[in-house]
Design a protein around this motif. Structure first.
Motif, PDB file in Angstrom:
ATOM      1  N   UNK A  92       0.903  13.367 -18.829  1.00  0.00           N
ATOM      2  CA  UNK A  92       1.290  12.607 -17.624  1.00  0.00           C
ATOM      3  C   UNK A  92       2.456  13.290 -16.919  1.00  0.00           C
ATOM      4  N   UNK A  93       3.426  13.769 -17.678  1.00  0.00           N
ATOM      5  CA  UNK A  93       4.584  14.451 -17.086  1.00  0.00           C
ATOM      6  C   UNK A  93       4.160  15.740 -16.389  1.00  0.00           C
ATOM      7  N   UNK A  94       3.258  16.497 -17.012  1.00  0.00           N
ATOM      8  CA  UNK A  94       2.770  17.737 -16.402  1.00  0.00           C
ATOM      9  C   UNK A  94       2.007  17.456 -15.112  1.00  0.00           C
ATOM     10  N   UNK A  95       1.160  16.460 -15.149  1.00  0.00           N
ATOM     11  CA  UNK A  95       0.382  16.092 -13.960  1.00  0.00           C
ATOM     12  C   UNK A  95       1.322  15.620 -12.857  1.00  0.00           C
ATOM     13  N   UNK A  96       2.304  14.811 -13.221  1.00  0.00           N
ATOM     14  CA  UNK A  96       3.288  14.304 -12.253  1.00  0.00           C
ATOM     15  C   UNK A  96       4.054  15.470 -11.622  1.00  0.00           C
ATOM     16  N   UNK A  97       4.512  16.390 -12.438  1.00  0.00           N
ATOM     17  CA  UNK A  97       5.288  17.536 -11.946  1.00  0.00           C
ATOM     18  C   UNK A  97       4.459  18.366 -10.959  1.00  0.00           C
ATOM     19  N   UNK A  98       3.201  18.581 -11.278  1.00  0.00           N
ATOM     20  CA  UNK A  98       2.336  19.370 -10.401  1.00  0.00           C
ATOM     21  C   UNK A  98       2.114  18.658  -9.069  1.00  0.00           C
ATOM     22  N   UNK A  99       1.745  17.381  -9.126  1.00  0.00           N
ATOM     23  CA  UNK A  99       1.367  16.666  -7.905  1.00  0.00           C
ATOM     24  C   UNK A  99       2.560  16.268  -7.043  1.00  0.00           C
ATOM     25  N   UNK A 100       3.741  16.200  -7.614  1.00  0.00           N
ATOM     26  CA  UNK A 100       4.937  15.948  -6.793  1.00  0.00           C
ATOM     27  C   UNK A 100       5.083  17.015  -5.723  1.00  0.00           C
ATOM     28  N   UNK A 101       4.634  18.232  -6.032  1.00  0.00           N
ATOM     29  CA  UNK A 101       4.731  19.336  -5.081  1.00  0.00           C
ATOM     30  C   UNK A 101       3.743  19.219  -3.925  1.00  0.00           C
TER      31      UNK A 101
END
Length: 197
Positions: A92-101
């Protein structure tokens, strides 16, 4: 590093042939069946959802069982294997970090004549996600759809996922729903769940 595996026709095994031959043919019979399911859900609501869940998933639910409660989400998150829970949180953290961009702000400019030009970016009001989960709990599907929706600011995210034979939803799927901030989880799947959403 990504490893590529090349199969020549002489190397192919039965399992690979089976995977490559999988296709869903959208026949008139399948279309008629789907139209029937959608019409039943439109006409009968939850009653139809429960009937189709019993028919297709072989699970007999009551109307109260359709919506997963907050206490069930909390219990599943406590019950899931701690190592798996850490994997779900990390994913979830990895997905969040990617999509925040990908998130873009609205912008506006005046053209000098009193006219304002720009782009207003707003989230859609509701998102409904269909997440496989009976025989293979695909919590990753839930995370990859719910986390970007949450980042986009969608106010209501609902998930429909099939119950297991005992009526429960896999703990990993429920834990992922909790971590992703899903607003509602339904015990339903297939065309009937899509029609209900």
């Amino acid at each position: 590093m990504l490893q590529l595996i090349h199969y020549s026709s002489s190397d192919r095994d039965a399992k690979l042939d089976d995977i490559l031959s999988r296709q869903i043919e959208f026949t008139p019979k399948l279309e008629a069946s789907t139209r029937h399911i959608v019409a039943e859900v439109r006409a009968k609501g939850d009653e139809a959802i429960l009937a189709f869940t019993k028919e297709f998933d072989r699970v007999d639910l009551s109307p109260e069982d359709l919506v997963v409660t907050d206490s069930e989400l909390d219990a599943a998150t406590r019950k899931v294997d701690p190592a798996l829970l850490q994997v779900i949180k990390a994913a979830a953290a990895n997905i969040r970090r990617f999509h925040e961009n990908q998130k873009k702000p609205s912008w506006f400019v005046e053209d000098g004549d009193g006219v304002v030009l720009g782009k207003r970016i707003v989230p859609i009001e509701r998102v409904g996600l269909l997440v496989p989960g009976a025989s293979a709990p695909l919590f990753s599907t839930l995370l990859m759809a719910a986390v970007p929706a949450k980042i986009a600011g969608v106010p209501h995210i609902a998930v429909a996922t099939p119950p297991q034979s005992n009526g429960d939803i896999h703990t990993a799927v429920l834990a992922a729903a909790k971590i992703a901030g899903v607003d509602r989880v339904y015990r339903a799947f297939g065309a009937q769940a899509v029609a209900a959403l």
